[in-house]
Design an enzyme around this catalytic site. Structure first.
Site, PDB file in Angstrom:
ATOM      1  CB  SER A 258      57.658   9.243   2.016  1.00  0.00           C
ATOM      2  OG  SER A 258      56.691   8.225   1.993  1.00  0.00           O
TER       3      SER A 258
ATOM      4  NE  ARG B 195      92.601  24.473  18.576  1.00  0.00           N
ATOM      5  CZ  ARG B 195      91.537  23.680  18.494  1.00  0.00           C
ATOM      6  NH1 ARG B 195      91.707  22.388  18.224  1.00  0.00           N
ATOM      7  NH2 ARG B 195      90.330  24.151  18.657  1.00  0.00           N
TER       8      ARG B 195
ATOM      9  CB  SER C 122      62.080  16.073   0.205  1.00  0.00           C
ATOM     10  OG  SER C 122      62.061  16.350   1.573  1.00  0.00           O
TER      11      SER C 122
ATOM     12  NE  ARG D 282      52.493  15.350   2.346  1.00  0.00           N
ATOM     13  CZ  ARG D 282      53.723  15.553   2.781  1.00  0.00           C
ATOM     14  NH1 ARG D 282      54.356  14.620   3.459  1.00  0.00           N
ATOM     15  NH2 ARG D 282      54.333  16.694   2.562  1.00  0.00           N
TER      16      ARG D 282
ATOM     17  NE  ARG E 107      55.656  12.598   7.581  1.00  0.00           N
ATOM     18  CZ  ARG E 107      55.746  11.703   8.565  1.00  0.00           C
ATOM     19  NH1 ARG E 107      54.846  10.752   8.666  1.00  0.00           N
ATOM     20  NH2 ARG E 107      56.733  11.742   9.427  1.00  0.00           N
TER      21      ARG E 107
ATOM     22  CD  GLN F 119      63.892  21.561   6.494  1.00  0.00           C
ATOM     23  OE1 GLN F 119      64.079  20.611   5.765  1.00  0.00           O
ATOM     24  NE2 GLN F 119      64.716  21.873   7.477  1.00  0.00           N
TER      25      GLN F 119
END
Length: 434
Positions: free
Chosen positions: A120, A201, A122, A111, A52, A143
């Site tokens: 909006s 840990r 994906s 688009r 976009r 992406q």
């Protein structure tokens, strides 16, 4: 991740690719079984990159140059070179993004305004895209903000979908991060560990870590998407290497991303070679293209000291530096610059001279770098292993290169391109040592 990356649509009937107003009609799919024709067609796998034009952070981020290449160009190169897609598409609402996408060899869908809003998703974009593309069976939604994606990742995922029968596969990265429960402000409570025992840990090497979506890609079959899912059915993850998991949208800024891409990015099918010869166009690259004439008709030119240092650094690293010009420059003027470089001026065919120099040194084209800025440089830029242009180069030259400098000609572009060469040569050396 692309939960807020915005949607895609197109009109196939409009020569400009502009969608008509309103939601596109739901198209009936043709049978892919090849009934009566003998052979069933393989499923059509399409790559779809959503880009976009609007961005709340960096304007036109998807085509902003990262390490000399438009951001979207990194994933387009990986998708096209993977060889697994029947078609590679960019969905956008912006003319400049469309032009860059076509320059890299992708097809473009415009688009609709309905799915170009901040709200909006994906999924909206992909569903609308499928409504226009009845031929597509599987979508690989990649992406644009994952510039360290490699073709091998896409090839392995395509195999999982086609050969192993998965309905959806998405990318993850392994992280070794300890998580703690969040406490609301003003509430007097103690936080609690979520994935560790503080009394014991674990060391990193003793703990497998956890898998997180990195948003690099989501592959899904059509029937899942039409039901409103990008993940579902027979589902699997694909674990990407941590160094390839770069998401500019979320966890990394531009200068750091450039360093990561230069070290871990995908630069094309052919392996990089060590550069042995660097050739620079004088007018508009070494200089800013301005020519001054003194009262006694002597030519005066200027250059940036940073560029002179760049030439010196290249020569110290063992790279031969030569200068070229199609103009009948004064060699006396050029020699006064004291750059100590071989040069040819009044050259009608730069490629012929460049090829002569290459053969003279016994080099292949991959061992040559070229910095140009004009139409007359275009063929040289296309031929060499590393090519660059200043930020103010002509459009034809910009389309022919692998690196576009941030600096203008005569204003540090040569030094910048030299630094780019050094970084890539470090990559070559590291790959040889493995």
């Amino acid at each position: 991740m692309d939960s807020v990356e915005k949607g895609a649509a197109t009109s196939v009937s409009n020569p400009r690719g502009r969608p008509s107003r309103g939601r596109p009609p739901k198209l009936q799919r043709n049978s892919r079984g090849g009934q009566g024709r003998g052979v069933e067609k393989p499923p059509h796998l399409a790559a779809l990159i959503l880009a976009r034009g609007g961005s709340k952070g960096i304007p036109l981020k998807n085509i902003k140059h990262l390490a000399g290449v438009p951001l979207i160009g990194w994933v387009l190169r990986a998708a096209l070179d993977s060889g697994v897609f029947q078609s590679v598409w960019v969905s956008t609402d912006h003319d400049e993004i469309e032009n860059v996408a076509k320059q890299f060899g992708a097809q473009v869908h415009r688009r609709s305004s309905e799915v170009s809003k901040d709200s909006s998703t994906s999924l909206d974009a992909i569903i609308e895209f499928l409504n226009y593309h009845n031929e597509v069976d599987i979508i690989g939604n990649i992406q644009a903000t994952s510039p360290c994606l490699h073709p091998t990742d896409l090839q392995k995922v395509a195999e999982m979908i086609r050969e192993e029968g998965y309905d959806s596969v998405f990318s993850v990265v392994r992280r070794h991060q300890f998580r703690w429960g969040e406490i609301q402000k003003g509430v007097r409570e103690m936080t609690e560990p979520l994935n560790l025992n503080p009394a014991k840990r674990p060391r990193r090497q003793d703990w497998d870590g956890e898998l997180y979506e990195n948003g690099s890609f989501y592959f899904a079959k059509r029937h899942l998407i039409e039901m409103g899912y990008l993940q579902g059915g027979k589902m699997a993850y694909y674990e990407m290497r941590a160094e390839h998991s770069v998401d500019i949208d979320v966890d990394i800024d531009w200068p750091i991303a450039e360093q990561r891409v230069l070290r871990f990015g995908y630069f094309g099918k052919e392996k990089l070679k060590e550069i042995k010869l660097f050739v620079c166009n004088i007018d508009g690259c070494l200089t800013n293209g301005h020519i001054y004439v003194s009262g006694d008709q002597k030519e005066i030119i200027s250059y940036d000291v940073k560029d002179a240092i760049g030439i010196s650094l290249l020569k110290k690293s063992g790279i031969e530096v030569r200068l070229i010009s199609e103009r009948a420059c004064s060699k006396q003027t050029l020699s006064s610059l004291k750059l100590d470089c071989k040069m040819e001026v009044n050259v009608p065919d730069k490629l012929a001279v460049l090829d002569e120099w290459r053969k003279e040194m016994g080099l292949c084209w991959k061992e040559v770098a070229y910095l140009g800025n004009e139409v007359s440089d275009e063929e040289c830029l296309k031929k060499v292993g590393l090519s660059g242009v200043p930020a103010d180069a002509c459009a034809a030259a910009q389309k022919a290169v692998g690196y576009i400098c941030k600096c203008n000609g005569g204003r540090g572009a040569l030094r910048e391109f030299a630094e780019h060469i050094f970084l890539l040569m470090e990559k070559v050396i590291n790959s040889c040592q493995k």
